[in-house]
Write a protein that holds these residues in place. Structure first.
Motif, mmCIF file in Angstrom:
data_model
loop_
_atom_site.group_PDB
_atom_site.id
_atom_site.type_symbol
_atom_site.label_atom_id
_atom_site.label_comp_id
_atom_site.label_asym_id
_atom_site.label_seq_id
_atom_site.Cartn_x
_atom_site.Cartn_y
_atom_site.Cartn_z
ATOM 1 N N HIS A 65 0.821 -1.222 0.000
ATOM 2 C CA HIS A 65 0.000 0.000 0.000
ATOM 3 C C HIS A 65 0.850 1.264 0.000
ATOM 4 O O HIS A 65 0.679 2.146 -0.821
ATOM 5 N N ILE A 99 0.887 -6.811 -5.140
ATOM 6 C CA ILE A 99 -0.291 -6.566 -4.290
ATOM 7 C C ILE A 99 -0.640 -7.850 -3.529
ATOM 8 O O ILE A 99 -0.700 -8.939 -4.122
ATOM 9 N N HIS A 101 -3.203 -9.486 -2.399
ATOM 10 C CA HIS A 101 -4.214 -10.480 -2.799
ATOM 11 C C HIS A 101 -3.809 -11.243 -4.058
ATOM 12 O O HIS A 101 -4.028 -12.450 -4.171
ATOM 13 N N ASP A 119 -7.344 -6.914 5.497
ATOM 14 C CA ASP A 119 -7.697 -6.132 4.325
ATOM 15 C C ASP A 119 -9.021 -6.669 3.818
ATOM 16 O O ASP A 119 -9.211 -7.893 3.741
ATOM 17 N N HIS A 121 -10.308 -6.952 0.981
ATOM 18 C CA HIS A 121 -10.351 -7.756 -0.250
ATOM 19 C C HIS A 121 -9.686 -9.126 -0.121
ATOM 20 O O HIS A 121 -9.442 -9.809 -1.129
ATOM 21 N N SER A 296 -4.896 -2.805 -9.743
ATOM 22 C CA SER A 296 -5.530 -3.095 -8.448
ATOM 23 C C SER A 296 -5.709 -4.593 -8.263
ATOM 24 O O SER A 296 -5.647 -5.365 -9.232
ATOM 25 N N CYS A 297 -5.996 -4.998 -7.029
ATOM 26 C CA CYS A 297 -6.150 -6.425 -6.754
ATOM 27 C C CYS A 297 -7.343 -7.039 -7.474
ATOM 28 O O CYS A 297 -7.489 -8.256 -7.507
ATOM 29 N N CYS A 357 -0.530 -1.073 -4.845
ATOM 30 C CA CYS A 357 -1.900 -0.531 -4.780
ATOM 31 C C CYS A 357 -1.990 0.833 -5.457
ATOM 32 O O CYS A 357 -2.962 1.132 -6.156
ATOM 33 N N CYS A 360 -5.114 3.023 -6.694
ATOM 34 C CA CYS A 360 -6.380 2.498 -6.169
ATOM 35 C C CYS A 360 -6.731 3.104 -4.820
ATOM 36 O O CYS A 360 -7.892 3.272 -4.477
ATOM 37 N N ILE A 361 -5.712 3.449 -4.056
ATOM 38 C CA ILE A 361 -5.955 4.000 -2.726
ATOM 39 C C ILE A 361 -5.620 5.499 -2.689
ATOM 40 O O ILE A 361 -5.392 6.093 -1.629
ATOM 41 N N ASN A 378 -11.838 -1.520 -7.583
ATOM 42 C CA ASN A 378 -13.094 -1.982 -6.982
ATOM 43 C C ASN A 378 -13.907 -0.936 -6.231
ATOM 44 O O ASN A 378 -15.034 -1.201 -5.833
ATOM 45 N N ARG A 384 -11.897 9.151 -2.969
ATOM 46 C CA ARG A 384 -10.898 8.091 -2.745
ATOM 47 C C ARG A 384 -9.720 8.223 -3.718
ATOM 48 O O ARG A 384 -8.593 7.881 -3.395
HETATM 49 FE FE1 SF4 Z 1 -4.748 -2.373 -2.613
HETATM 50 FE FE2 SF4 Z 1 -6.780 -1.291 -3.873
HETATM 51 FE FE3 SF4 Z 1 -6.740 -3.851 -3.449
HETATM 52 FE FE4 SF4 Z 1 -7.125 -2.194 -1.389
HETATM 53 S S1 SF4 Z 1 -8.481 -2.506 -3.126
HETATM 54 S S2 SF4 Z 1 -5.762 -4.003 -1.467
HETATM 55 S S3 SF4 Z 1 -5.831 -0.494 -2.021
HETATM 56 S S4 SF4 Z 1 -5.316 -2.723 -4.735
#
Ligand code: SF4
Ligand code: MIC
Length: 649
Positions: A65, A99, A101, A119, A121, A296-297, A357, A360-361, A378, A384
């Protein structure tokens, strides 16, 4: 008796409680996962529990992250995480590996196993048939130490898939379809089990995209069967020995069955500012786009990015759009490089972002003012991305690639030539050298020095519950308040290990005066109370959204409903999650009203029902908290850490 897949895994891991939906159930956790933004607090709490070493079969600490590293804070967090991993026997995934996940799915996910991750996800692991659940850091710390994870025994829904996806339609469209059916609220306590003849047509990464975004529904988790496709995926990852078949018994029963014909699906999009705000891509055709981001994941697998590269190959991105790609892992990046496709992406005009990440964050590539941003991730909660006025749309890689070429929303299912169908590779590029395994790191080496930079503070400890609640409705918020609203990420992420500093950001985008008002009340021995509408605490698992309010003297949340992970986090930090008995009572409260519950402790010890006197308005209303005996102990003693330290749990 015939069992569904969820029942099979829960029964095999049950420690106490029963599987009757709605009851509290304790399960054994086989694997744990943390990431750096939630990990520092998880390990600080693990340390303060006095545990000697990790007892879960496998514990992973990922750094993905906070890799932007502006200032010393992130690098110091990484050094702490590495040292604590070595000290306690945790596998450490170095920054740059990818990442969490995506990596966990590639290298560690196991059909039939349980995984608890700090987390939301974490359910990405459901793509290989594991029961993978997101939770707060302290719950993961307990599981690392061999303790049970407590959850509400779920209602299991079968999502029965038939047919096969048409070219240009992909897994993201399947989960967006499910989101259009179930929405983002009211799904607490459910698990989605996918089944039906259509499953066979989906590869493991596609399945993982679908289970990943189950988090947006608010369900406990989602999972797929483990079948020949799963076996082939694990074989290609050099892990065929981890495979076992896992399918529902003939005659297994479900709370509900929803049928989706994959052949009938069309490309979908989640419009601003909720993953549940679904429209067809065709309905937005022609809308100009400013920014496009792949990664992203949810959508950063080999299959996804090869599809994008083949769509863009030999062509240039539209001159009016900025386009970036963040591969999910070093494995994906390596394979794109080996196959010459990374070069194609560069030639097409993409910005190559770190395999983390990032965007995405809101940690990278925030869009411009009022910009339209198309992303394959997602969540599109307001702000965000780092830009409050930006309009973020969530789409499949195919839809994003089509827009990258035309500069506007374009339905990829109508393209000529059709979008290529990418097969899963026979063999993935395996290189685990960015993992520090516990064997190499030294299993539980007691002499390893734990490295703590100046930004890493102590974990705050809650106080036992007062006899009565005597406080103020410090803030009143509406429906669908996310943990991003409560505890912003993006540029604020670097304060995750420094609670006094991070607490200054609580609700900053919703009510910039919250920190001052809450601090003043706390210093005047007044309790802070948060009043909220439906689905309070959607989204991320960050326990900071409970820990920082606790630090500011928040003692209760009174809401119309509260989402699962956040509700557990509130309890873990000694904040009572109250629900309005009559939701209309919400309307009678104004921000700043003085609220009183005389016999708070007695109410929590008893049936959880209490009468609130609104002194300012001269009204009363009933609230209730539905908690187990274990959760009562936690609340009465000021939180899980306090209860564990007092030897009560
Ligand atoms: Fe990382 Fe985005 Fe997945 Fe959260 S949603 S773990 S910030 S890639
Ligand atoms: C997210 O996607 O919101 C995060 C950042 O991954 C969070 C975890 C965090 O806030 O650190 C999540 O999904 O739980």
């Amino acid at each position: 008796m015939a069992q569904n897949i969820v029942e099979k895994i829960l029964a095999a891991h049950r420690v106490s409680g029963d599987l009757t939906p709605g009851r509290e159930l304790a399960i054994r956790i086989d694997q744990t996962l943390t990431q750096d933004a939630t990990g520092t607090m998880a390990y600080l709490q693990f340390e303060s529990m006095g545990l000697e070493r990790v007892k879960a079969d496998l514990a992973l600490s990922y750094v993905d992250h906070n890799t932007i590293q502006v200032g010393f804070e992130n690098a110091d967090d990484h050094a702490y995480l590495k040292s604590v991993a070595q000290r306690y026997g945790v596998v450490f995934s170095r920054p740059g590996n990818g990442i969490c996940h995506q990596l966990h799915l590639e290298r560690f996910g196991k059909p039939g196993a349980t995984l608890l991750g700090s987390d939301s996800h974490t359910p990405t692991g459901g793509g290989v048939g594991m029961l993978a659940i997101g939770a707060g850091g302290i719950d993961v710390a307990v599981a690392m130490g061999g303790g049970s994870f407590y959850l509400t025994a779920p209602k299991v829904v079968l999502i029965k898939l038939s047919g096969a996806l048409r070219p240009g339609v992909s897994a993201k469209d399947v989960i967006l379809k499910v989101l259009s059916i179930y929405g983002t609220t009211g799904n607490v306590g459910r698990i989605l089990e996918y089944g039906g003849a259509g499953v066979a047509a989906l590869g493991v990464p596609a399945r993982a995209t679908i289970t990943n975004m189950g988090a947006e529904l608010g369900v406990t988790t989602s999972l797929f069967p483990s079948d020949a496709t799963t076996r082939q995926f694990l074989k290609a990852q050099g892990r065929e020995q981890d495979w076992k078949e896992l399918i529902a018994d003939e005659g297994a029963t479900y709370e509900e069955v929803v049928e989706i014909d994959l052949s009938a699906l069309e490309p979908l999009v989640a419009c601003p500012h909720s993953p549940g705000n679904i429209a067809t891509v065709a309905s937005l055709a022609g809308l100009k786009v400013n920014q496009i981001l792949f990664g992203s994941c949810t959508n950063s697998s080999y299959r996804d990015l090869v599809t994008v590269a083949l769509m863009l190959k030999g062509r240039k991105v539209h001159p009016d759009v900025e386009v970036g790609v963040a591969p999910g892992s070093r494995q994906v990046l390596t394979m794109l490089g080996q196959e010459g496709l990374l070069t194609e992406l560069i030639i097409s005009g993409l910005r190559i972002l770190e395999n983390a990440c990032g965007f995405c964050i809101g940690n990278h590539m925030s869009p411009g003012t009022n910009a339209v941003s198309l992303r394959t991730n997602n969540r599109n909660f307001e702000g965000r991305s780092g830009t409050k006025s930006a309009q973020v749309y969530l789409v499949s890689p195919e839809t994003a690639a089509a827009a990258a070429l035309t500069g506007e929303f374009t339905d990829p299912s109508g393209l000529e030539p059709p979008v290529p169908v990418v097969a899963e590779p026979e063999q993935f590029a395996i290189d685990d050298s960015m993992f520090l395994f516990k064997e190499s790191a030294g299993q539980g080496q007691p002499k390893t020095e734990i490295v703590k930079g100046p930004n890493i503070g102590d974990v705050p400890l809650g106080q036992p519950m007062a006899e009565g609640l005597d406080g103020v409705a410090t803030i009143k918020v509406g429906d669908n308040i996310t943990t991003d609203h409560i505890m912003p990420a993006g540029a604020r992420l670097k304060y995750r290990s420094n609670i006094p500093r991070y607490s200054q950001c609580v609700f900053e985008s919703v009510d910039p005066a919250f920190y001052d008002n809450a601090s003043r009340n706390r210093d005047n021995a007044l309790h802070n109370i948060i009043v909220a509408g439906l689905s309070y605490g959607q989204g991320s698992s960050r326990e900071h959204a409970a820990m920082c309010p606790m630090y500011l003297g928040v003692k209760a949340v009174i809401a119309k409903s509260i989402e699962r992970i956040h509700c557990a986090n509130l309890i873990n930090f000694g904040i009572i999650p109250f629900i309005f008995d009559d939701p209309e009572a919400y309307d009678s409260i104004e921000q700043g009203d003085q609220l009183l519950i005389d016999e708070l402790r007695l109410a929590v010890e008893g049936d959880g029902k209490a009468t609130v006197c609104n002194i300012t308005q001269g009204t009363t209303f009933i609230v209730k908290t539905d908690v187990s005996a274990r959760q009562k102990t936690i609340l009465l003693n000021g939180g899980l850490l306090a209860a564990v330290s007092a030897g009560l749990l």
